[in-house]
Design a protein around this motif. Structure first.
Motif, short mmCIF file in Angstrom:
data_model
loop_
_atom_site.label_atom_id
_atom_site.label_comp_id
_atom_site.label_asym_id
_atom_site.label_seq_id
_atom_site.Cartn_x
_atom_site.Cartn_y
_atom_site.Cartn_z
N TYR A 1 0.84 -1.20 0.00
CA TYR A 1 0.00 0.00 0.00
C TYR A 1 0.87 1.25 0.00
N ALA A 2 0.55 2.20 -0.87
CA ALA A 2 1.26 3.48 -0.91
C ALA A 2 0.57 4.46 0.03
N GLU A 3 1.35 5.22 0.76
CA GLU A 3 0.80 6.15 1.75
C GLU A 3 -0.25 7.07 1.14
N SER A 4 -1.42 7.11 1.74
CA SER A 4 -2.49 8.01 1.31
C SER A 4 -3.67 7.85 2.25
N GLY A 5 -4.54 8.86 2.25
CA GLY A 5 -5.76 8.79 3.04
C GLY A 5 -5.54 8.64 4.53
N GLY A 6 -4.39 9.10 5.04
CA GLY A 6 -4.11 8.98 6.46
C GLY A 6 -3.44 7.67 6.85
N LEU B 1 -4.59 9.93 10.84
CA LEU B 1 -3.36 9.17 10.67
C LEU B 1 -3.55 7.84 11.36
N ASN B 2 -3.20 6.76 10.68
CA ASN B 2 -3.27 5.47 11.35
C ASN B 2 -2.08 4.63 10.96
N ARG B 3 -1.60 3.91 11.92
CA ARG B 3 -0.48 2.98 11.73
C ARG B 3 -0.76 1.77 12.60
N PRO B 4 0.02 0.72 12.49
CA PRO B 4 -0.27 -0.47 13.28
C PRO B 4 -0.43 -0.16 14.77
N GLY B 5 -1.63 -0.51 15.29
CA GLY B 5 -1.89 -0.37 16.72
C GLY B 5 -2.31 1.01 17.18
N TYR B 6 -2.35 1.99 16.30
CA TYR B 6 -2.60 3.37 16.73
C TYR B 6 -3.43 4.10 15.69
N LEU B 7 -4.27 5.02 16.17
CA LEU B 7 -5.00 5.89 15.25
C LEU B 7 -5.11 7.29 15.85
N ARG B 8 -5.16 8.24 14.96
CA ARG B 8 -5.36 9.64 15.32
C ARG B 8 -6.43 10.20 14.40
#
Length: 898
Positions: free
Chosen positions: A512-517, A606-613
Motif C-alpha cells: 500500500y502506498a501512503e495516502s488517506g491517512g 493518521l493510522n499505523r499499526p496499533g494506533y489511530l489519530r
C-alpha cells in the motif's frame, strides 16, 4: 448579464470548440509553492512542463482562486479581490497564438443573442510583449485591431510566470476602454483605471529559472511543446457587463454590502471613504472565507488556517468599526451561500459546517476583543503613569500581534482616552514582521518537483494494486531510480549504500502506498537474476502523479535489473496492524457522529499499526461522559463483529448512499466505498481494512485535545497495543491499591482525599511561612539603618516567599517606620528559580526625591531582573539568586549618594 451566465457562456463557447470541461480544483493543492491556488493554470502545471501527458489536447475551466499577499490593501482599490474566479482555456501542444486570439475575440465580440458577451470591438485594446511581432500581426489579421490600439509592453507587464521556476512565456492582454469619464486617453500604458484588463492570453513556450522579480529571471529554454494558458477575470467582466463601477457592485458581491448596510448605522457610498473600505473588506473577505472553509480549512495560528482567521477577524473588526455590535458572520455566510450557490453547490450542501466554523471564530474573536480592551486599559494606564500621552508602538504591536487586537481599534480607543499612538513605531515593527515573513516564504519556495524522469511510466498507465486480495504478488520491474535518475540496474554494494534514495517501480504490487491517512506498508522485493538471488527491504511506498507506486528500498543483496521478474511481499504483521488502525479510525468516526451529531466531521487522520489519530471539526473540549460514550459505542461495534464490505461505484451514487467524504478532497467519478455494519459506518476510502469489525480488537481512547480553532483530535490504541496499554494501566492501579491498602475501586476516592489533605497542608505551611516572614520583617523594622537622609530596611527574606507576600510585607514594614523618610526593600528566592523583589517608599522620602521605581531597577540590575512601578511602590523579578546580597548593597549605595 449575471455572473453565473458569464461563467456558463465561457464554458459553452469552448466546449463547442472541442475543449474538455475540467472542474475547478480545490483552492488547496498539494503544492509546496502555494498556500492557495492563485491562478487558473495551477492544476495544469505538470502538463505544461511535460512531466505528465494530459488526457486532452485542449481544456476549459473556471477556477476558484485566492491571492493573499496584499490583504491590507483590499477594499482600498476597487479592482482587486482576495477570492476571484478565473475562466481559462488551455491548449497542450494543440493550437497556439492564432487559435487563442480567435477564440477570445469571438467570445468577447459576438452578440449576446448568439452566445457572446457583445463587447463593442471599437472599445477593445491589446497589449503584447516587446518583440512579439507575430502577435501584433495576428491581432490585426484575426481581429481587425488597428495598430494604434495594440501596445508593446515590457517583461513586468507582458511576460508571464508563476514567480518561481516553471513554465512561462510572453503574453497578450485584452483591455476594455471604459470611456473618458474614467481617465485620460492613451491606452493601457496611460491609464489602467480607464482601460481595464479582462483577459490575459499567455503563450506558454519557455521554462524559467531562479529570479528575484518579475523581470529578473533566466529563460532556461523551450518547453517540450508550445501551449496556451489564458485567464479571463469573471468578476471584471461582470463589472463591465452589468454597468457598474467596480467589482464590489456586481451581483455576487453587492448583496453582502446591502446586508451590512441594513444593519450598520452608517451607510455605504455616503461620502465616508474609510467606511466604504470597511464595507468592501467585509464583502470580499466573507466570500473568501466561505470558499476556504468549504474546501476543508479551519481557522488556526499558521499557514492557511492563519489566513482564514485573519480574514474573518478583519470582517468582524470592520463590522465593529461600522458600529455593528451584534454577531453578523452567520448572516453574512448565508448571504454568500445564496449568491454563489448556483456556481458552487457545495456552499449549499455543506452550509451548516461552514457557518458553524465561521460563527465559532466570531465568538472567539469577540472574547479576544474583550480581553484586548482590558490589556489596552493597562497599557494606557501605564502610559499616563509614566507622564506620557503617546501609547508606544511596542504596546500597539504587542496588542495586535500577540493578542490579535486590531490597530484601528487601538487608535480609536486611544483617542477616546485622550492618548495618541506611536503609529510610526507600530508600522516599523509591522514592516519588520512582514519582512521576516517574506524571507521565510522565499526560503520555502522552490521549483516544482521534477517528475519528468517518471513521465514515461506515468504515461504507460497506473500501477496495478493487488493488496486488497493478496499479500504477495509476482511483478515486473518497470523502472529503477537512484537519487531521482533512471538507471538500468542497481546492485548491493558501495554505490547503492551511498545513494540517498533507491526506488523500484513495478507493474503491480501488494504494498500500500501512503495516502488517506494510512502510512505505507513495509515488506520486501526479491528475485533471482543473472547474478543470483536479490533482496530489497521496502521502507516506504509513495505515489507519483497519483497513478504509479514507487517503492523506496534498501538493497540488501544481489542486483535488480529493469525488466526483471520479482516477488513483492507485504510484511503480514505490519499489514494486520495497519488494517486494525484504519478500520478503527472509521469506527471512531462513526461513534463520534453518533455521540456528538452530524457536525463532527473528519478534518484529517493518521493510522499505523496499533494506533489511530482522528481530527474532526468541533467547538470546545469533549466532556468525560462524551469520551466514555464514544469509546463504548466504538467497542460495542467491535464486539458486534460487523462485516466489512468494499465495492466500487459512481461518486454520486456513493454520496446518495450517505458515504462520508473528506472535505477539500477531489474524488474521481468512480470511487471505492468501505461499509462497516451497514449504516453504522460508510465512507469513501482507498485504504486496507479488516474483514470483520471484531478483528480490530479493543479500542482504547487515550485522550482528546485541540489542534486549532474548531478542530479537535482523538487518539486511540487498537488491538494488541490497546491490550498492552490497558494491562499497564491495570498494573499501575494494582500498585496504587497495594500502597494505599485499599481495593482498586477505592483508589480514586483515597487519592482525592490525599490530594485534599496535601493542599490543606501546603496552605498551612504558606501561612506559617508568611507569619515567620512577618516576624522577621518586624524585627527588621526595629533595627532599621540610617542611610543618607532616610531610614532603610533592606532585607533578604526566607525562601519560598511569593511576590504577593512581599508586597504585603513591605506595606507592614513601611507602616512601622513612622512618618520620617523611610525606604523598604525586600527580596527573596522564590519558586521556580525566580527572585521576586519589592521596594516601598513613604511620602517623606518621596519629598526628598527618592523613587521606588528607580530603586527597583537598581535591585534588578544585580539579579538579572526587570521591574517597575510608581514612586511609592515598585516590584520586579529576576533569575540571579547569587546576586541578592549585591542587589541590597547597591540599594544602600544608591541611597547613600542621595
Amino acid at each position: 448579464m449575471q455572473t453565473h451566465e458569464i461563467r456558463k457562456r465561457f464554458l459553452d463557447h469552448f466546449v463547442k470548440a472541442g475543449h474538455a470541461e475540467v472542474p475547478s480544483a480545490s483552492v488547496i493543492l498539494d503544492d509546496p509553492n502555494l498556500l492557495f491556488v492563485n491562478a487558473g493554470m495551477v492544476q495544469f502545471v505538470p502538463f505544461f512542463l511535460g512531466a505528465r501527458t494530459p488526457p486532452w489536447d485542449r481544456a476549459v475551466s473556471v477556477q476558484k482562486c485566492i491571492r493573499t499577499p496584499d490583504i491590507d490593501e483590499v477594499g482600498i482599490t476597487t479592482r482587486h479581490n482576495t477570492f476571484f474566479q478565473m475562466a481559462g482555456n488551455f491548449s497542450f501542444g494543440d493550437y497556439f497564438k492564432r487559435g487563442a486570439i480567435e477564440f477570445a475575440w469571438t467570445l468577447l465580440t459576438n452578440p449576446q443573442d448568439q452566445g457572446g458577451y457583445g463587447f463593442d470591438p471599437e472599445k477593445l485594446w491589446a497589449t503584447v510583449y516587446l518583440d512579439d511581432d507575430e502577435a501584433i500581426a495576428l491581432w490585426q489579421e484575426v481581429a481587425g485591431l488597428p495598430l494604434e490600439r495594440i501596445q508593446r509592453r515590457g517583461k513586468a507587464d507582458n511576460y508571464w510566470s508563476m514567480g518561481i521556476p516553471g513554465p512561462c512565456g510572453p503574453s497578450s492582454e485584452i483591455y476594455v476602454d471604459r470611456g473618458p469619464e474614467y481617465g485620460v486617453d492613451g491606452g493601457p500604458e496611460a491609464n489602467e483605471d480607464r482601460y481595464i484588463e479582462i483577459w490575459n492570453l499567455v503563450f506558454m513556450q519557455n521554462e524559467r529559472g531562479e529570479g528575484t522579480s518579475k523581470e529578473d529571471f533566466e529563460i532556461l529554454g523551450p518547453l517540450p511543446r508550445q501551449n496556451i494558458d489564458t485567464g479571463m477575470g469573471v468578476e471584471r467582466v461582470a463589472c463591465l457587463l452589468q454597468g457598474v463601477d467596480n467589482v464590489y457592485e456586481t451581483d455576487l458581491v453587492r448583496p453582502v454590502i446591502d446586508l451590512v448596510a441594513s444593519i450598520a448605522p452608517r451607510g455605504y457610498g455616503a461620502g465616508n471613504h474609510d467606511d466604504d473600505v470597511r464595507y468592501r473588506v467585509i464583502a470580499d473577505h466573507v466570500r473568501t472565507a466561505a470558499i476556504i472553509i468549504g474546501d476543508g480549512i479551519s481557522p488556526g495560528n499558521d499557514g492557511r488556517g492563519y489566513v482564514l482567521r485573519r480574514l474573518l477577524r478583519r470582517v468582524i473588526r470592520s463590522a465593529k468599526l461600522l458600529g455593528i455590535d451584534t454577531p453578523i458572520v452567520g448572516d453574512l455566510m448565508a448571504c454568500v451561500r445564496d449568491a454563489m450557490g448556483p456556481s458552487y453547490p457545495e456552499l449549499v450542501t455543506d452550509f451548516d459546517r461552514i457557518q458553524r466554523i465561521a460563527v465559532a471564530e466570531e465568538t472567539a474573536f469577540n472574547r479576544t476583543l474583550t480581553s484586548g480592551s482590558k490589556l489596552f486599559s493597562d497599557a494606557a494606564g501605564a502610559t499616563r503613569t509614566a507622564g506620557s500621552s503617546v501609547l508606544s508602538g511596542t504596546d500597539a504591536f504587542t496588542l495586535h500581534d500577540t493578542y490579535g487586537f486590531p490597530i484601528e481599534l487601538t487608535l480609536e480607543m486611544a483617542a477616546e482616552s485622550g492618548l495618541s499612538v506611536d503609529e510610526e513605531g507600530f508600522r516599523g515593527l509591522m514592516a519588520e514582521q512582514r519582512q521576516r515573513a517574506k524571507a521565510d516564504a522565499a526560503a520555502r519556495k522552490h521549483a516544482h518537483a521534477d517528475l519528468s524522469a517518471y513521465r514515461e511510466l506515468v504515461d504507460a498507465g497506473p500501477t496495478e494494486f493487488t493488496g486488497f486480495d493478496e499479500l504477495t504478488s509476482e511483478a515486473r520491474i518497470l523502472g529503477i531510480f537512484v537519487d531521482g535518475r533512471r538507471v538500468p540496474v542497481v546492485a548491493h554494494g558501495a554505490e547503492a549504500q551511498a545513494a540517498d534514495r533507491i526506488e523500484l517501480v513495478l507493474d503491480r504490487t501488494p504494498l500500500y502506498a501512503e495516502s488517506g491517512g494510512q502510512i505505507a506498508d513495509t515488506g520486501t522485493i526479491s528475485g533471482t537474476g543473472a547474478s543470483g538471488a536479490a533482496r530489497a527491504a521496502v521502507a516506504d511506498v509513495q505515489k507519483i502523479a497519483k497513478t504509479i507506486w514507487v517503492h523506496r528500498v534498501t538493497v540488501e543483496s544481489g542486483e535488480f535489473v529493469e525488466g526483471d521478474t520479482v516477488t513483492a511481499a507485504v510484511d503480514a504483521k505490519w499489514r494486520h496492524g495497519a488494517t486494525q488502525g484504519h478500520s478503527g479510525t472509521h469506527m471512531v468516526h462513526a461513534a463520534l457522529r453518533q455521540v456528538l451529531g452530524p457536525n463532527a466531521v473528519q478534518a484529517g487522520s493518521l493510522n499505523r499499526p496499533g494506533y489511530l489519530r482522528f481530527d474532526f471539526n468541533w467547538q470546545g473540549a469533549l466532556s468525560d461522559d462524551q469520551k466514555t460514550r464514544i469509546e463504548e459505542v466504538t467497542n460495542e461495534a467491535v464486539e458486534a463483529d460487523f462485516a466489512v464490505n468494499t465495492f466500487n461505484t459512481e461518486l454520486e451514487t456513493a454520496k446518495a448512499m450517505g458515504a462520508m467524504a473528506l472535505f477539500g478532497e477531489n474524488y474521481p467519478d468512480e470511487v471505492r466505498v468501505v461499509e462497516i455494519g451497514g449504516p453504522f459506518s460508510i465512507e469513501l476510502c482507498g485504504g486496507t481494512h479488516v474483514h470483520n469489525s471484531a478483528q480490530i480488537g479493543p479500542v482504547t481512547i487515550l485522550g482528546e485535545s485541540s489542534v486549532g480553532s474548531g478542530v479537535r483530535r482523538v487518539e486511540a490504541y487498537v488491538g494488541l497495543d490497546s491490550f498492552k496499554y490497558l494491562a499497564k494501566e491495570r498494573a499501575l492501579m494494582a500498585g496504587l491499591a497495594s500502597s494505599l491498602k485499599v481495593s482498586s475501586d477505592e483508589v480514586p476516592a483515597r487519592v482525592a482525599n490525599l490530594v485534599e489533605r496535601l493542599r490543606a497542608a501546603e496552605k498551612e505551611l504558606d501561612r506559617a511561612r508568611l507569619a515567620s516572614a512577618r516576624a522577621a520583617a518586624g524585627n527588621a523594622a526595629a533595627g532599621a539603618e540610617s542611610v543618607g537622609r532616610v531610614r532603610l530596611v533592606a532585607q533578604r527574606m526566607a525562601g519560598g516567599i511569593s511576590a504577593a507576600d512581599l508586597r504585603s510585607l513591605v506595606g507592614d514594614v513601611r507602616g512601622k517606620l513612622g512618618s520620617d523618610p523611610a525606604v523598604v526593600a525586600l527580596i527573596a528566592e522564590g519558586e521556580n528559580d525566580t527572585v521576586p523583589y519589592v521596594v516601598a517608599v513613604n511620602p517623606a522620602a518621596q519629598d526628598l526625591g527618592v523613587s521606588a521605581n528607580d530603586l527597583v531597577k537598581v535591585l534588578g540590575s544585580a539579579v538579572n531582573g526587570r521591574g517597575g512601578g510608581k514612586a511609592d511602590l515598585a516590584q520586579g523579578s529576576g533569575s540571579g539568586a547569587s546576586g541578592i546580597d549585591a542587589a541590597l548593597a547597591a540599594v544602600r549605595a544608591e541611597l547613600g549618594r542621595s
